[in-house]
Design an enzyme around this catalytic site. Structure first.
Site, PDB file in Angstrom:
ATOM      1  N   LEU A  49      38.072  40.574  46.148  1.00 42.16           N
ATOM      2  CA  LEU A  49      39.817  41.089  46.476  1.00 42.16           C
ATOM      3  C   LEU A  49      39.441  42.480  46.257  1.00 42.16           C
ATOM      4  O   LEU A  49      38.492  42.833  45.986  1.00 42.16           O
ATOM      5  CB  LEU A  49      40.526  40.864  44.676  1.00 42.16           C
ATOM      6  CG  LEU A  49      40.420  39.374  44.776  1.00 42.16           C
ATOM      7  CD1 LEU A  49      41.318  39.006  43.189  1.00 42.16           C
ATOM      8  CD2 LEU A  49      41.270  38.721  46.014  1.00 42.16           C
ATOM      9  N   GLY A  94      36.107  37.354  45.063  1.00 44.06           N
ATOM     10  CA  GLY A  94      37.146  36.057  45.590  1.00 44.06           C
ATOM     11  C   GLY A  94      36.457  35.256  46.745  1.00 44.06           C
ATOM     12  O   GLY A  94      37.162  34.997  47.857  1.00 44.06           O
ATOM     13  N   ASN A 118      32.035  36.794  39.716  1.00 41.63           N
ATOM     14  CA  ASN A 118      31.761  38.189  38.789  1.00 41.63           C
ATOM     15  C   ASN A 118      32.873  38.663  37.636  1.00 41.63           C
ATOM     16  O   ASN A 118      32.206  40.230  37.487  1.00 41.63           O
ATOM     17  CB  ASN A 118      30.176  39.006  39.061  1.00 41.63           C
ATOM     18  CG  ASN A 118      31.087  39.752  40.461  1.00 41.63           C
ATOM     19  OD1 ASN A 118      32.150  39.145  40.667  1.00 41.63           O
ATOM     20  ND2 ASN A 118      30.360  41.108  40.725  1.00 41.63           N
ATOM     21  N   GLU A 119      33.518  38.376  37.554  1.00 41.37           N
ATOM     22  CA  GLU A 119      34.707  39.205  37.128  1.00 41.37           C
ATOM     23  C   GLU A 119      34.869  40.076  36.079  1.00 41.37           C
ATOM     24  O   GLU A 119      34.932  40.778  35.728  1.00 41.37           O
ATOM     25  CB  GLU A 119      36.277  38.357  37.182  1.00 41.37           C
ATOM     26  CG  GLU A 119      37.296  38.102  38.212  1.00 41.37           C
ATOM     27  CD  GLU A 119      35.761  36.831  39.480  1.00 41.37           C
ATOM     28  OE1 GLU A 119      36.742  36.931  40.774  1.00 41.37           O
ATOM     29  OE2 GLU A 119      35.411  36.530  39.079  1.00 41.37           O
TER      30      GLU A 119
END
Length: 243
Positions: A49, A94, A118-119
């Site tokens: 994203l 994303g 890996n947010e």
């Protein structure tokens, strides 16, 4: 379908909108039974994203952006077509979600490439449908570790965990994807599609019936001062790295 969004195929609002429209057109084209997703850029499948869509923007923009992310996933995860990810570069966040949403994943065997959700490393939280998609692929325990630690798997570890189905030399990613597509298309469409729909229905329904709640949660979360500060620091770090 080849992604061409320099420099790293970030999923901007425009990228997501174009992707959803393209998937819809292919879905309506009865002569198209399958789609291979790949990147036209070196070393990257998709960086995920676009952070700039979430940083320094108002709640209205955040809501429009998040609906586009939902739409991308619903179109891909719920597609009647055979979907194969030909992952010819790194695929964090994303980008990993997009690959996980396909039926089959083939990745270039290159030690420099990685894949994962890996947010948490950016101070943000993967929503429940990201989690469910990963859980459906690699199981609950592995998903729990991966998401809490924000793991980016090496290609060999990704294969071991079941995050990808095959590792092949970089120059063979597309030809292997084409061969895999022939195998998947040898199955009668109706029986394959019904099976896929039954397997994925619960996960899809969970988001479909909670889309606005999910949007509202995202907007409330992403516009928090602490989260905006984390994103700002991450963007500053990226700029410094480029310099």
């Amino acid at each position: 379908m080849t992604f061409q969004g320099p420099p790293v195929n970030s999923m901007s609002l425009d990228f997501l909108t174009e992707f959803a429209i393209s998937m819809e057109k292919l879905e309506l084209d009865k002569s198209c039974r399958g789609v291979i997703l790949t990147s036209g850029l070196p070393k990257i499948f998709s960086a995920g994203l676009d952070i700039t869509e979430m940083y320094g923007k108002g709640p209205e923009h955040a809501a429009v952006f998040w609906r586009a992310v939902q739409e991308m996933w619903l179109k891909l995860y719920g597609s009647n077509m055979v979907t194969i990810a030909a992952i010819n570069g790194s695929s964090p966040a994303g980008g990993c979600l997009m690959a996980l949403s396909c039926d089959y994943r083939i990745m270039a065997d290159n030690p420099r490439y990685s894949i994962g959700l890996n947010e948490t490393l950016l101070g943000i939280v993967a929503p429940f449908w990201f989690m469910d998609t990963m859980n459906n692929t690699i199981g609950n325990r592995e998903t729990e570790k991966a998401l809490q630690l924000g793991l980016l798997y090496s290609t060999s570890d990704a294969l071991k965990a079941g995050l990808v189905d095959e590792l092949v030399p970089e120059e063979k990613v597309l030809t292997t994807a084409t061969e895999a597509m022939a195998k998947w298309l040898s199955i009668p469409d109706h029986s394959r599609q019904i099976t896929k729909s039954m397997m994925r229905k619960q996960t899809i329904d969970k988001l479909s019936s909670n889309r606005e709640t999910d949007v509202n949660y995202f907007v409330k979360f992403i516009t928090k001062d602490s989260i905006q500060k984390s994103l700002g620091m991450y963007l500053a770090m990226l700029k410094k790295r480029k310099a």
